[in-house]
Scaffold this motif. Structure first.
Motif, PDB file in Angstrom:
ATOM      1  N   ILE A  67       0.851  -1.181   0.000  1.00 22.31           N
ATOM      2  CA  ILE A  67       0.000   0.000   0.000  1.00 22.31           C
ATOM      3  C   ILE A  67       0.888   1.232   0.000  1.00 22.31           C
ATOM      4  CG2 ILE A  67      -1.848  -1.196   1.220  1.00 22.31           C
ATOM      5  CD1 ILE A  67      -1.041   0.367   3.736  1.00 22.31           C
ATOM      6  N   THR A  68       0.290   2.364  -0.335  1.00 21.63           N
ATOM      7  CA  THR A  68       1.007   3.641  -0.360  1.00 21.63           C
ATOM      8  C   THR A  68       0.204   4.663   0.429  1.00 21.63           C
ATOM      9  OG1 THR A  68       1.934   3.140  -2.531  1.00 21.63           O
ATOM     10  CG2 THR A  68       1.998   5.433  -1.803  1.00 21.63           C
ATOM     11  N   VAL A  69       0.801   5.194   1.490  1.00 23.05           N
ATOM     12  CA  VAL A  69       0.163   6.243   2.290  1.00 23.05           C
ATOM     13  C   VAL A  69       0.412   7.575   1.592  1.00 23.05           C
ATOM     14  CG1 VAL A  69       0.067   7.369   4.533  1.00 23.05           C
ATOM     15  CG2 VAL A  69       0.497   4.911   4.389  1.00 23.05           C
ATOM     16  N   THR A  70      -0.664   8.285   1.274  1.00 23.43           N
ATOM     17  CA  THR A  70      -0.554   9.511   0.484  1.00 23.43           C
ATOM     18  C   THR A  70      -0.820  10.787   1.279  1.00 23.43           C
ATOM     19  OG1 THR A  70      -2.863   9.259  -0.205  1.00 23.43           O
ATOM     20  CG2 THR A  70      -1.165   8.302  -1.640  1.00 23.43           C
ATOM     21  N   GLN A  71      -1.603  10.715   2.351  1.00 24.93           N
ATOM     22  CA  GLN A  71      -1.924  11.941   3.087  1.00 24.93           C
ATOM     23  C   GLN A  71      -2.279  11.608   4.525  1.00 24.93           C
ATOM     24  OE1 GLN A  71      -5.049  14.289   1.352  1.00 24.93           O
ATOM     25  NE2 GLN A  71      -4.495  16.140   2.470  1.00 24.93           N
ATOM     26  N   SER A  92      -1.832  19.082   8.017  1.00 26.14           N
ATOM     27  CA  SER A  92      -2.061  18.114   6.950  1.00 26.14           C
ATOM     28  C   SER A  92      -0.741  17.885   6.222  1.00 26.14           C
ATOM     29  CB  SER A  92      -3.133  18.610   5.976  1.00 26.14           C
ATOM     30  OG  SER A  92      -3.362  17.674   4.942  1.00 26.14           O
ATOM     31  N   HIS A  93      -0.366  16.610   6.069  1.00 22.61           N
ATOM     32  CA  HIS A  93       0.897  16.245   5.428  1.00 22.61           C
ATOM     33  C   HIS A  93       0.604  15.416   4.175  1.00 22.61           C
ATOM     34  CE1 HIS A  93       3.370  17.664   8.764  1.00 22.61           C
ATOM     35  NE2 HIS A  93       2.564  17.008   9.597  1.00 22.61           N
ATOM     36  N   SER A  94       1.255  15.762   3.092  1.00 26.97           N
ATOM     37  CA  SER A  94       1.215  14.943   1.883  1.00 26.97           C
ATOM     38  C   SER A  94       2.415  13.995   1.915  1.00 26.97           C
ATOM     39  CB  SER A  94       1.260  15.808   0.620  1.00 26.97           C
ATOM     40  OG  SER A  94       0.099  16.619   0.533  1.00 26.97           O
ATOM     41  N   LEU A  95       2.136  12.707   1.855  1.00 22.80           N
ATOM     42  CA  LEU A  95       3.173  11.697   2.007  1.00 22.80           C
ATOM     43  C   LEU A  95       3.256  10.825   0.771  1.00 22.80           C
ATOM     44  CD1 LEU A  95       2.227  10.571   5.631  1.00 22.80           C
ATOM     45  CD2 LEU A  95       3.942  12.266   4.996  1.00 22.80           C
ATOM     46  N   LEU A  96       4.295  10.044   0.730  1.00 22.71           N
ATOM     47  CA  LEU A  96       4.460   9.004  -0.286  1.00 22.71           C
ATOM     48  C   LEU A  96       5.211   7.855   0.379  1.00 22.71           C
ATOM     49  CD1 LEU A  96       3.755   8.435  -3.246  1.00 22.71           C
ATOM     50  CD2 LEU A  96       6.041   9.219  -3.860  1.00 22.71           C
ATOM     51  N   LEU A  97       4.535   7.219   1.339  1.00 21.95           N
ATOM     52  CA  LEU A  97       5.134   6.157   2.135  1.00 21.95           C
ATOM     53  C   LEU A  97       4.637   4.818   1.619  1.00 21.95           C
ATOM     54  CD1 LEU A  97       6.780   5.188   4.580  1.00 21.95           C
ATOM     55  CD2 LEU A  97       4.705   5.471   5.971  1.00 21.95           C
ATOM     56  N   HIS A  98       5.566   3.970   1.196  1.00 18.08           N
ATOM     57  CA  HIS A  98       5.231   2.638   0.688  1.00 18.08           C
ATOM     58  C   HIS A  98       5.406   1.622   1.827  1.00 18.08           C
ATOM     59  CE1 HIS A  98       5.102   4.036  -3.485  1.00 18.08           C
ATOM     60  NE2 HIS A  98       6.202   4.727  -3.218  1.00 18.08           N
ATOM     61  N   THR A 102      -7.046  11.503  10.043  1.00 12.47           N
ATOM     62  CA  THR A 102      -7.522  10.779   8.858  1.00 12.47           C
ATOM     63  C   THR A 102      -6.316  10.389   8.026  1.00 12.47           C
ATOM     64  OG1 THR A 102      -9.586  12.048   8.827  1.00 12.47           O
ATOM     65  CG2 THR A 102      -8.990  10.868   6.821  1.00 12.47           C
ATOM     66  N   LEU A 103      -6.213   9.096   7.755  1.00 13.13           N
ATOM     67  CA  LEU A 103      -5.108   8.565   6.960  1.00 13.13           C
ATOM     68  C   LEU A 103      -5.643   8.128   5.593  1.00 13.13           C
ATOM     69  CD1 LEU A 103      -2.057   7.647   7.075  1.00 13.13           C
ATOM     70  CD2 LEU A 103      -2.953   5.372   7.578  1.00 13.13           C
ATOM     71  N   THR A 104      -5.039   8.659   4.546  1.00 14.11           N
ATOM     72  CA  THR A 104      -5.437   8.305   3.177  1.00 14.11           C
ATOM     73  C   THR A 104      -4.358   7.427   2.563  1.00 14.11           C
ATOM     74  OG1 THR A 104      -6.587  10.417   2.953  1.00 14.11           O
ATOM     75  CG2 THR A 104      -6.140   9.197   0.936  1.00 14.11           C
ATOM     76  N   TYR A 105      -4.766   6.293   2.005  1.00 14.24           N
ATOM     77  CA  TYR A 105      -3.814   5.369   1.381  1.00 14.24           C
ATOM     78  C   TYR A 105      -4.432   4.790   0.113  1.00 14.24           C
ATOM     79  CZ  TYR A 105      -6.614   1.490   3.211  1.00 14.24           C
ATOM     80  OH  TYR A 105      -7.645   0.624   3.487  1.00 14.24           O
TER      81      TYR A 105
END
Length: 261
Positions: free
Chosen positions: A155-159, A175-181, A224-227
């Motif tokens: 999965i990839t965490v995006t926000q 609010s953080h924009s992420l790109l965590l795999h 809120t975690l968006t993935y």
């Protein structure tokens, strides 16, 4: 009697019209006949090619005979009833194996690609810094969020969106924009920092008065975690309650807490 002879004569004329009157293959066409014997009879026999006449390979005698090309669309090839070509072998076994392979393949696809839950667990505070002025308390906190992927696909965490409340009032948000795999059946940690400003008078007294021995304030953290998973995006909502010492700066180390899938 006259009528009888006329009928016989007309039948003979019709029989003559079935085959072309070409003498090159007239004798050969007579050899393509069947008998009433009990044994199967091969309707194709080897024959010499006539000059100027085209021939095609007979499909019912495996290349051992030929038929005139002009009779290709008129003659009918007969196959014995007991011929093995009319009795396909292992038909039931082939159908069973095909159905079994399809069921096993679909079951494996559903098992490995079926979406499972993503576990999001707040670990707690990592550090906090406190500053005050004449009426406000500035509280900067750094917290840890543990994310466990229970799927067999990455999965990839995006926000990540965080909101901090104190006494039902929003005192900080980020609010953080992420790109965590995160790989399959793996866990990762996210550190996030939130700057808070508390302007409540009673909370200000708790944090600044020396007569008060306990300087803790309760913060309600909502996030809120968006993935993304298999080209689709989903959101997870989590919350936690943290007691923070607003009298001085603190730092508490935390280790990664692994969660079995």
């Amino acid at each position: 009697m006259g009528a009888t002879f006329s009928q016989l004569a007309s039948q003979e004329d019709e029989n003559k019209m079935i085959l072309p009157p070409d003498p090159a293959f007239g004798s050969k066409a007579a050899s393509y006949s069947s008998t009433g014997n009990s044994k199967p009879f091969c309707s194709c026999v080897p024959c010499d090619r006539a000059a100027g006449t085209g021939f095609v390979t007979c499909p019912t005698c495996q290349g051992s005979g030929e038929i005139p090309r002009e009779l290709e669309k008129q003659l009918v090839a007969l196959i014995p009833y007991g011929d093995q070509r009319l009795k396909p072998r292992h038909t039931k076994l082939s159908v069973f194996l095909a159905v079994f392979i399809c069921l096993v393949t679909s079951s494996l696809i559903v098992f490995f690609l079926f979406p499972r839950t993503i576990a999001v667990q707040p670990v707690g505070l990592d550090s906090s810094t406190v500053a005050t002025d004449e009426a406000n308390v500035y509280l900067n906190i750094t917290s840890i969020l543990n994310i466990s992927n229970n799927n067999y696909c990455p999965i990839t965490v995006t926000q990540l969106t965080i909101e901090v409340l104190h006494l039902s009032l929003v005192v900080g948000q980020v609010s953080h924009s992420l790109l965590l795999h995160i790989g399959s059946l793996a866990s990762e940690q996210i550190f996030y920092a939130v700057a808070n400003r508390i302007w409540d008078e009673n909370t200000y007294k708790i944090c600044t008065w020396l007569e008060i021995k306990v300087h803790h304030v309760l913060l309600h953290i909502q996030g809120t975690l968006t993935y993304s998973y298999l080209s689709r995006s989903e959101q997870l909502v989590f919350q936690s309650y943290e007691y923070v010492d607003c009298r001085g700066n603190t730092s508490v180390p935390h280790l990664l807490v692994s969660h079995p899938p």
